[in-house]
Design an enzyme around this catalytic site. Structure first.
Site: not given
Ligand code: PMP
Length: 359
Positions: A101, A169, A193
């Site tokens: 991520w 994030d 989450k």
């Molecule tokens: N950042 C983190 C830490 C994540 O776990 C995720 C998705 N699991 C994302 C970003 C991407 O998120 P989204 O699918 O809501 O765009």
């Protein structure tokens, strides 16, 4: 029958929240309508947005000089919105690479600005949080992924960034334990989450960082416009906001982030202890960097084919025992148990007893 759902997201929600939503599905707050049917600009919806925001402010201790935004586009859109809004002048930011991520955040930001990867834990397959160097001082912000959902790592100490705003994030750890919001310039989290269903993204931004996007940035990506309109520039994700409100009420009844932190530590400790003592599985993550939310583990077997077979058999047999979604992230492999706020202690104990019996 409800299963124990270890999905990384969308993930388990508290049962009383789902039951309350079910009760109100056709008639919310005696309005004679579902929240899904309400005009977002009506007197029926307004208090829902207001209450959700004030609960989040209360539970996270968000200072008054921060705006709270309920947006769409997932955390992924924030990978672009952060550089577009915060780095228009300096065009430079520090990112710490803890894999997956954070790597995605770097790739997206690199389209718009110069990214200085201050540190990376790639050398050891992202199994630890690297020491964070101080910024040089001329960067627009300093970005970390506080909890890495894919690799199962977590920052236990925040980097010292001086006057350079820290951006994080917090998709997979929001509200899992107390967090000092005043240490950050901006925080963002996808809802699916610890907050509610997918479709809503929460952004918490210090007011002095708003208003710096160039005029060509689309209105929907401009924090100034979104903040000025209190998340109602266009139609917000109304039902998602309502569900987040229900989750926050539940969280408050549980005792807030202090109580969650205690429970989350207990759950994670039990599971890591089980893995550290297992002859079949292990956690590859350095102890000081272990996530409380996403517990990644691998079979100990040296033979890759045997490992793969064991992983597949584990996921399949666990599902038959009512323990679902235990496969690791597709880019990481292995196995992963996501044990967010709504995962009860009994669910973790059931998983531990399954791991102990698995040969
Ligand atoms: N950042 C983190 C830490 C994540 O776990 C995720 C998705 N699991 C994302 C970003 C991407 O998120 P989204 O699918 O809501 O765009």
């Amino acid at each position: 029958m409800r299963v124990y759902n270890f999905s990384s997201g969308p993930s388990v929600l508290p049962l009383p929240v789902l039951e309350k939503a079910a009760l109100e599905i056709t008639n919310a707050n005696d309005t004679g309508q579902s929240v899904m049917e309400m005009s977002h600009r009506s007197k029926d919806f307004e208090p829902i947005l207001y209450e959700t925001e004030s609960l989040l402010r209360e539970l996270m201790g968000i200072p008054d000089n921060y705006k709270v935004l309920f947006l769409q586009g997932g955390a992924w859109l924030q990978f672009a919105m952060v550089p577009l809004n915060l780095a228009a002048v300096k065009k430079k930011a520090v990112y710490i690479d803890t894999g997956l991520w954070s790597t995605k955040a770097i790739e997206e930001a690199s389209k718009y600005i110069e990214v200085n990867t201050g540190a990376s834990s790639k050398d050891k397959v992202y199994t630890y949080i690297p020491p964070a160097p101080p910024p040089q001082g001329d960067e627009a912000y300093y970005h970390i992924t506080l909890n890495n959902t894919g690799y199962g790592t977590k920052w236990s100490q925040l980097p010292e960034t001086g006057p350079v705003p820290l951006v994080s994030d917090i998709s997979s750890c929001i509200l899992s334990e107390p967090l000092d919001v005043s240490k950050f310039g901006l925080l963002y989290a996808g809802a699916q989450k610890n907050l509610g269903p997918a479709g809503c993204t929460v952004v918490i931004i210090r007011e002095d960082l708003i208003g710096n996007a160039p005029s060509w940035v689309p209105s929907m990506l401009n924090y100034q416009i979104l903040a000025r309109e209190n998340s109602m520039f266009n139609t917000p994700p109304c039902y998602g906001i309502y569900m987040i409100g229900l989750v926050l009420k539940w969280l408050k009844e549980q005792g807030g982030t202090e109580a969650m932190s205690k429970l989350n530590r207990e759950k994670a400790e039990l599971l890591y202890n089980c893995l550290d003592n297992s002859r079949v599985f292990y956690s590859p993550i350095e102890k000081s960097s272990r996530s409380l939310m996403n517990i990644v583990f691998f079979p100990r077997d040296e033979d890759p084919q045997k490992r793969k077979d064991q992983e597949e058999r584990f996921v399949k047999e666990a599902a038959l025992a009512g323990l679902v979604n235990l496969a690791g992230h597709r880019a990481v492999g292995g196995l992963r148990a996501s044990i967010y706020n709504a995962m009860p202690l009994e669910g973790v104990k059931a998983l531990i007893s399954f791991i102990e019996k698995f040969y």
